[in-house]
Design an enzyme around this catalytic site. Structure first.
Site, PDB file in Angstrom:
ATOM      1  N   ASP A  43       0.725  -1.201  -0.173  1.00 23.07           N
ATOM      2  CA  ASP A  43       0.048   0.088   0.158  1.00 23.07           C
ATOM      3  C   ASP A  43       0.844   1.147  -0.008  1.00 23.07           C
ATOM      4  OD1 ASP A  43      -2.681   1.478   0.550  1.00 23.07           O
ATOM      5  OD2 ASP A  43      -1.372   2.061   2.457  1.00 23.07           O
ATOM      6  N   GLU A 115      -2.091  -5.249  -3.674  1.00 24.83           N
ATOM      7  CA  GLU A 115      -1.008  -4.545  -2.956  1.00 24.83           C
ATOM      8  C   GLU A 115       0.163  -5.521  -2.326  1.00 24.83           C
ATOM      9  OE1 GLU A 115      -3.859  -0.628  -1.426  1.00 24.83           O
ATOM     10  OE2 GLU A 115      -3.771  -2.397  -0.252  1.00 24.83           O
TER      11      GLU A 115
END
Length: 223
Positions: A43, A115
């Site tokens: 992320d 992610e």
């Protein structure tokens, strides 16, 4: 298709540590060795790489426009769509319950796994090769970005988003107007009549307060 071959096709690289790729593809329903920590890393890496890319691509954009462009690419629904385009779902490892519950098609699982893969690439191959991999995978989305879309004010963007979903337009209500005449502070409420979702905004004018309320509600909807 074997996972490393899929990674080569989607991101233009292969991991040197096979087990790391397996971990990146493992939902928490599989057990303790899952992808949640890699998702955390991915992320952050994704946010940096996309921020840098749009910073260089749009030299005339201000901070607010850059933020809106970034959100349009890294929000959950956008990541899930990219994951589907890349056929990521067939490689995700799920526990029995999630497997039978359709976990491979769930937006949150698709986005989180994407992610996690980015995190694994950064950890295994380094940030420079990860940057290249992310830019390759996100190339079509980056190419579609237009600065004029980011220039639209939040109320307009919220209205267009709702219209695209065939949903009723929002209601705006002035809750408070406080302070001296020369330094008034306005608080506005934006409400979606079909779901009851609400967000407040505070500004130096009623319009500014409504814009901020719309922005906050839009961020919630686009997450």
């Amino acid at each position: 298709m074997e996972a490393q071959t899929w990674l080569q096709n989607a991101f233009g690289c292969k991991l040197e540590t096979e087990e790391l790729l397996r971990q990146a593809l493992s939902h928490r329903s599989v057990g303790a060795r899952n992808n949640e920590r890699l998702e955390f890393l991915g992320d952050s890496v994704l946010g940096f790489v996309i921020s840098e890319a749009i910073y260089r691509r749009f030299p005339s954009a201000d901070e607010g426009q850059l933020s809106r462009l970034r959100v349009s690419l890294v929000k959950g629904s956008a990541l899930a769509k990219l994951a589907r385009d890349l056929n990521l779902g067939e490689h995700i490892l799920l526990g029995r319950g999630e497997h039978h519950g359709g976990g491979r098609r769930r937006d949150s699982i698709l986005a989180d796994t994407l992610e996690a893969i980015i995190g694994a690439i950064a950890l295994d191959l380094g940030i420079d090769r990860c940057r290249d991999a992310v830019l390759m995978a996100f190339a079509p989305q980056l190419e579609k970005l237009r600065l004029d879309e980011a220039r639209k004010d939040p109320k307009t963007r919220l209205q267009e988003w709702l219209q695209a979903q065939h949903r009723p337009l929002p209601d705006y209500q002035l809750l408070r107007a406080e302070g001296e005449e020369h330094a008034r502070v306005f608080t506005a409420l934006c409400t979606l009549s079909d779901t009851g979702d609400q967000a407040e905004g505070v500004g130096s004018s009623r319009r500014a307060a409504e814009q901020l309320a719309a922005q906050r509600l839009l961020e919630t909807l686009e997450t």
